[in-house]
Design a protein around this motif. Structure first.
Motif, PDB file in Angstrom:
ATOM      1  N   ILE A   1       0.853  -1.187   0.000  1.00 35.36           N
ATOM      2  CA  ILE A   1       0.000   0.000   0.000  1.00 35.36           C
ATOM      3  C   ILE A   1       0.888   1.235   0.000  1.00 35.36           C
ATOM      4  CG2 ILE A   1      -1.697   1.359   1.310  1.00 35.36           C
ATOM      5  CD1 ILE A   1      -2.843  -1.243   2.376  1.00 35.36           C
ATOM      6  N   ILE A   2       0.661   2.118  -0.971  1.00 38.31           N
ATOM      7  CA  ILE A   2       1.402   3.377  -1.062  1.00 38.31           C
ATOM      8  C   ILE A   2       0.423   4.541  -0.968  1.00 38.31           C
ATOM      9  CG2 ILE A   2       3.006   4.771  -2.412  1.00 38.31           C
ATOM     10  CD1 ILE A   2       3.844   2.273  -3.927  1.00 38.31           C
ATOM     11  N   PRO A   3       0.340   5.234   0.174  1.00 35.32           N
ATOM     12  CA  PRO A   3      -0.473   6.447   0.258  1.00 35.32           C
ATOM     13  C   PRO A   3       0.237   7.544  -0.543  1.00 35.32           C
ATOM     14  CG  PRO A   3       0.119   5.595   2.435  1.00 35.32           C
ATOM     15  CD  PRO A   3       1.005   4.925   1.436  1.00 35.32           C
ATOM     16  N   ALA A   4      -0.503   8.282  -1.360  1.00 34.41           N
ATOM     17  CA  ALA A   4       0.159   9.278  -2.211  1.00 34.41           C
ATOM     18  C   ALA A   4      -0.694  10.531  -2.369  1.00 34.41           C
ATOM     19  CB  ALA A   4       0.448   8.667  -3.583  1.00 34.41           C
ATOM     20  N   TYR A   5      -0.068  11.660  -2.118  1.00 29.57           N
ATOM     21  CA  TYR A   5      -0.713  12.951  -2.339  1.00 29.57           C
ATOM     22  C   TYR A   5       0.260  13.840  -3.110  1.00 29.57           C
ATOM     23  CZ  TYR A   5      -2.416  17.674  -1.430  1.00 29.57           C
ATOM     24  OH  TYR A   5      -2.828  18.976  -1.574  1.00 29.57           O
ATOM     25  N   ASN A   6      -0.085  14.119  -4.363  1.00 30.78           N
ATOM     26  CA  ASN A   6       0.751  14.953  -5.237  1.00 30.78           C
ATOM     27  C   ASN A   6       2.195  14.452  -5.307  1.00 30.78           C
ATOM     28  OD1 ASN A   6      -1.428  16.570  -5.833  1.00 30.78           O
ATOM     29  ND2 ASN A   6      -0.847  18.236  -4.476  1.00 30.78           N
ATOM     30  N   GLU A   7       2.329  13.203  -5.743  1.00 35.77           N
ATOM     31  CA  GLU A   7       3.653  12.587  -5.860  1.00 35.77           C
ATOM     32  C   GLU A   7       3.979  12.238  -7.317  1.00 35.77           C
ATOM     33  OE1 GLU A   7       5.427  12.777  -3.399  1.00 35.77           O
ATOM     34  OE2 GLU A   7       4.401  12.319  -1.524  1.00 35.77           O
ATOM     35  N   GLU A   8       3.549  13.095  -8.256  1.00 34.71           N
ATOM     36  CA  GLU A   8       3.757  12.779  -9.671  1.00 34.71           C
ATOM     37  C   GLU A   8       5.236  12.669 -10.052  1.00 34.71           C
ATOM     38  OE1 GLU A   8       1.976  15.861 -12.006  1.00 34.71           O
ATOM     39  OE2 GLU A   8       3.401  17.401 -11.388  1.00 34.71           O
ATOM     40  N   LYS A   9       6.115  13.371  -9.334  1.00 32.49           N
ATOM     41  CA  LYS A   9       7.537  13.353  -9.667  1.00 32.49           C
ATOM     42  C   LYS A   9       8.261  12.117  -9.137  1.00 32.49           C
ATOM     43  CE  LYS A   9       7.934  18.411  -9.779  1.00 32.49           C
ATOM     44  NZ  LYS A   9       8.603  19.598  -9.164  1.00 32.49           N
ATOM     45  N   SER A  10       7.616  11.418  -8.210  1.00 34.38           N
ATOM     46  CA  SER A  10       8.321  10.312  -7.543  1.00 34.38           C
ATOM     47  C   SER A  10       7.631   8.966  -7.635  1.00 34.38           C
ATOM     48  CB  SER A  10       8.519  10.655  -6.063  1.00 34.38           C
ATOM     49  OG  SER A  10       7.274  10.931  -5.441  1.00 34.38           O
ATOM     50  N   ILE A  11       6.322   8.950  -7.834  1.00 34.11           N
ATOM     51  CA  ILE A  11       5.574   7.689  -7.719  1.00 34.11           C
ATOM     52  C   ILE A  11       6.045   6.637  -8.727  1.00 34.11           C
ATOM     53  CG2 ILE A  11       3.656   8.345  -9.245  1.00 34.11           C
ATOM     54  CD1 ILE A  11       3.430   6.382  -5.904  1.00 34.11           C
ATOM     55  N   GLY A  12       6.413   7.064  -9.928  1.00 34.62           N
ATOM     56  CA  GLY A  12       6.925   6.118 -10.923  1.00 34.62           C
ATOM     57  C   GLY A  12       8.222   5.486 -10.477  1.00 34.62           C
ATOM     58  N   ASN A  13       9.099   6.276  -9.857  1.00 38.23           N
ATOM     59  CA  ASN A  13      10.366   5.752  -9.347  1.00 38.23           C
ATOM     60  C   ASN A  13      10.140   4.703  -8.265  1.00 38.23           C
ATOM     61  OD1 ASN A  13      11.915   7.463 -10.965  1.00 38.23           O
ATOM     62  ND2 ASN A  13      11.937   9.093  -9.448  1.00 38.23           N
ATOM     63  N   VAL A  14       9.186   4.990  -7.380  1.00 43.42           N
ATOM     64  CA  VAL A  14       8.888   4.046  -6.295  1.00 43.42           C
ATOM     65  C   VAL A  14       8.408   2.719  -6.871  1.00 43.42           C
ATOM     66  CG1 VAL A  14       7.458   3.578  -4.275  1.00 43.42           C
ATOM     67  CG2 VAL A  14       8.330   5.892  -4.662  1.00 43.42           C
ATOM     68  N   ILE A  15       7.429   2.789  -7.750  1.00 43.66           N
ATOM     69  CA  ILE A  15       6.834   1.577  -8.322  1.00 43.66           C
ATOM     70  C   ILE A  15       7.873   0.757  -9.084  1.00 43.66           C
ATOM     71  CG2 ILE A  15       5.161   0.701 -10.004  1.00 43.66           C
ATOM     72  CD1 ILE A  15       3.377   3.111  -9.239  1.00 43.66           C
ATOM     73  N   ASN A  16       8.663   1.424  -9.906  1.00 47.29           N
ATOM     74  CA  ASN A  16       9.619   0.715 -10.751  1.00 47.29           C
ATOM     75  C   ASN A  16      10.849   0.212  -9.997  1.00 47.29           C
ATOM     76  OD1 ASN A  16       8.275   0.874 -13.312  1.00 47.29           O
ATOM     77  ND2 ASN A  16       8.708   3.063 -13.306  1.00 47.29           N
ATOM     78  N   SER A  17      11.023   0.661  -8.740  1.00 44.66           N
ATOM     79  CA  SER A  17      12.139   0.170  -7.924  1.00 44.66           C
ATOM     80  C   SER A  17      11.742  -0.989  -7.026  1.00 44.66           C
ATOM     81  CB  SER A  17      12.688   1.319  -7.063  1.00 44.66           C
ATOM     82  OG  SER A  17      13.194   2.356  -7.863  1.00 44.66           O
ATOM     83  N   LEU A  18      10.453  -1.313  -6.996  1.00 41.45           N
ATOM     84  CA  LEU A  18       9.988  -2.413  -6.154  1.00 41.45           C
ATOM     85  C   LEU A  18      10.399  -3.764  -6.744  1.00 41.45           C
ATOM     86  CD1 LEU A  18       6.366  -1.171  -5.369  1.00 41.45           C
ATOM     87  CD2 LEU A  18       8.145  -1.583  -3.661  1.00 41.45           C
TER      88      LEU A  18
END
Length: 230
Positions: free
Chosen positions: A9-26
């Motif tokens: 579970i990833i809570p996200a509020y205005n993380e457009e600059k980082s959310i892709g990095n998080v997902i692709n590093s999992l």
């Protein structure tokens, strides 16, 4: 042997600059990846979907609200372990393997990623964050005989244990509530040292004095209030 089902579970509020990095590093150890869009007004939802995440929407602002929305969704097809990680790329997603290992080995039910100084990038935690974290952990030690050294949001917990905690906090107190209830219920837990870096973008909590004070007060109140709760 059946493979352990892991949901993230990833809570996200205005993380457009980082959310892709998080997902692709999992690492590919999970069964479900859930991003909870907590009322973002940027492209967080679009980018998360483009990178393969299940995206839920929670209009009620608050870290706890987002986590609770993710938990409610997972009830339809429960995992064995749930991992919580922030969407700002301050944690190292690949370290999820170390985080879940003690649970998979049936040593504990709950693991917190401890942002130890030796593995933290300089400036990744503000002075007020470091002080507040140390104060909270000191109170946990004095009042509950806790061995926790951090209230870090990168954590893993057995699904049935998580449900048994009956989490209720809607905002900043989510992490400390979980640890308090683990202590009160004498649930076996552990800490795993994790790396930490400067987040992408400005923090919604520690990025402002008001946010830092509000979070700190909420955490301290949770610790004191829960101590006197029967």
């Amino acid at each position: 042997m059946n493979k352990t089902k892991i949901s993230i579970i990833i809570p996200a509020y205005n993380e457009e600059k980082s959310i892709g990095n998080v997902i692709n590093s999992l690492p590919e150890v999970y069964d479900k990846l859930v991003v909870v869009n907590n009322g973002s007004n940027d492209s967080t939802e679009i980018i998360a979907k483009q990178n393969g995440a299940i995206v839920l929407f929670e209009k009620k602002r608050g870290y706890g609200n987002a986590c609770l929305r993710g938990i409610e969704f997972l009830k339809k097809s429960p995992p064995d372990i749930v991992v919580f990680i922030d969407g700002d790329f301050s944690d190292y997603p690949q370290e999820i393997i170390q985080l879940i290992r003690p649970i998979e080995e049936k040593k504990v039910d709950f693991v917190v990623g401890s942002r130890v100084k030796s593995l933290r990038k300089k400036g990744s935690l503000t002075l007020q964050q470091i002080f507040g974290n140390k104060l909270a952990c000191f109170l946990l030690k004095i009042l509950y005989k806790s061995k926790f050294t951090d209230l870090g949001p990168f954590r893993a917990i057995k699904w049935n244990t998580l449900l048994d905690l009956n989490m209720i906090d809607k905002t900043y107190g989510w992490t400390v509530e979980m640890q308090l209830k683990v202590l009160r219920k004498k649930i076996p837990y552990a800490e795993v040292p994790v790396s930490y870096r400067n987040r992408i973008g400005k923090s919604k909590i520690s990025g402002t004095l008001k946010g830092t004070l509000s979070a700190g007060i909420k955490i301290i109140c949770w610790i004191i209030k829960y101590y006197f709760k029967k």
